[in-house]
Enzyme design. Structure first.
Site, PDB file in Angstrom:
ATOM      1  N   ASP A 154      28.715  28.085  73.067  1.00  0.00           N
ATOM      2  CA  ASP A 154      29.090  27.849  71.840  1.00  0.00           C
ATOM      3  C   ASP A 154      28.356  26.676  71.403  1.00  0.00           C
ATOM      4  O   ASP A 154      28.125  25.758  71.584  1.00  0.00           O
ATOM      5  CB  ASP A 154      30.582  26.954  72.101  1.00  0.00           C
ATOM      6  N   LEU A 155      27.567  27.104  69.983  1.00  0.00           N
ATOM      7  CA  LEU A 155      26.526  26.240  69.511  1.00  0.00           C
ATOM      8  C   LEU A 155      27.003  24.766  68.796  1.00  0.00           C
ATOM      9  O   LEU A 155      26.218  24.039  68.519  1.00  0.00           O
ATOM     10  CB  LEU A 155      25.743  26.938  68.477  1.00  0.00           C
ATOM     11  N   GLY A 206      23.530  38.206  69.079  1.00  0.00           N
ATOM     12  CA  GLY A 206      24.433  39.423  69.704  1.00  0.00           C
ATOM     13  C   GLY A 206      24.561  40.549  68.682  1.00  0.00           C
ATOM     14  O   GLY A 206      25.132  41.623  69.326  1.00  0.00           O
ATOM     15  N   LYS A 229      23.587  26.010  53.805  1.00  0.00           N
ATOM     16  CA  LYS A 229      22.613  26.816  53.667  1.00  0.00           C
ATOM     17  C   LYS A 229      21.386  26.134  52.910  1.00  0.00           C
ATOM     18  O   LYS A 229      20.092  26.073  52.966  1.00  0.00           O
ATOM     19  CB  LYS A 229      22.759  28.191  53.042  1.00  0.00           C
ATOM     20  N   TYR A 253      29.825  26.642  53.271  1.00  0.00           N
ATOM     21  CA  TYR A 253      28.477  27.350  53.744  1.00  0.00           C
ATOM     22  C   TYR A 253      27.246  27.062  52.881  1.00  0.00           C
ATOM     23  O   TYR A 253      26.234  26.846  53.484  1.00  0.00           O
ATOM     24  CB  TYR A 253      28.984  28.932  53.863  1.00  0.00           C
TER      25      TYR A 253
END
Length: 256
Positions: free
Chosen positions: A71-72, A22, A167, A163
């Site tokens: 909502d993933l 988005g 990753k 995070y």
């Protein structure tokens, strides 16, 4: 308006799904695929910008662009959105796992709840979106998954341990899925962006000094924008990279 640097004939009419499409990098990817003539859907949770993007691109694209709110972090909702995308598009051959949450949080104050939330957004959904998409790719005779990681875990960045862990794990997941799905003609690769300047990044994290410091570190002496990731993603999604799987592409202007 985004320029088209290359046309990939096999992406025309191809069913493509982008997560987190988005805004920011995701929106640039959605537009890039739409301008290739692909049949594109994207998942996001922010209705306003997502609806605006879908409406704008649907005016000029050969096919309407489909926005799906989900909502993933919710596996059932993710699977339902993937299945809906495949049904509405007619097939699904490309999945771009772009969604992420690059929040900063000090090591000493990370809680179990925060850790689980970060992993759910940054890692868990990559696996389950892929798991939901693969049956549709099998029916299509093959497909491509492009996962978005980051160079952050290679820079020893101490302010985002949850995070960077996720990753780094995406690279392991990419290689594992490539090994499992390769015999079924499904390729899996990853892109590691460097410092990409978006409006969100500028609002939350980026400073003029920080951007200048990264540009000084880069071989290319300019800021990197969302459009810089579109070409590499299209390449990995297309048959131009048909012999390429289990690989990573670093797009960081030469910072590493």
């Amino acid at each position: 308006m985004m320029e088209i640097s290359a046309l990939y004939a096999d992406l025309s009419d191809c069913g493509v799904l982008v997560t987190g499409g988005g805004s920011g990098i995701g929106a640039a990817l959605v537009e890039g695929f739409a301008r290739q003539g692909a049949r594109v859907a994207f998942i996001d949770y922010a209705d306003g910008p997502s609806q605006e993007l879908a409406a704008r691109l649907s005016v000029t694209s050969p096919h309407p662009v489909l926005y799906l709110n989900a909502d993933l972090r919710d596996v059932a909702a993710t699977k339902n959105a993937v299945d809906t995308a495949a049904e509405q598009l007619g097939s699904l051959s490309v999945l771009v796992n772009n969604a992420g949450w690059d929040d900063r949080h000090d090591f000493d104050t990370v809680t179990e709840e925060y850790w689980d939330k970060s992993q759910a957004i940054n890692l868990k959904q990559v696996f389950f979106a892929s798991q939901a998409a693969v049956p549709h790719m099998r029916r299509a005779g093959g497909g491509t998954i492009v996962n978005f990681s980051s160079i952050a875990y290679l820079l020893n960045m101490g302010e985002m341990p949850a995070y960077t862990t996720a990753k780094a794990a995406i690279i392991g997941l990419t290689k594992s899925l490539a090994g499992r799905l390769g015999p079924e003609n499904i390729r899996v690769n990853a892109i590691l962006p460097g410092m990409i300047v978006t409006e969100r990044q500028k609002e939350l994290w980026l400073t003029e000094d920080g951007m200048s410091a990264m540009v000084a570190r880069q071989c290319l002496k300019r800021l990197l924008l969302t459009e810089d990731l579109v070409g590499p993603c299209l390449f990995l999604a297309s048959k131009a990279s048909s012999a390429m799987t289990a690989q990573t592409i670093v797009i960081d202007g030469g910072a590493l």
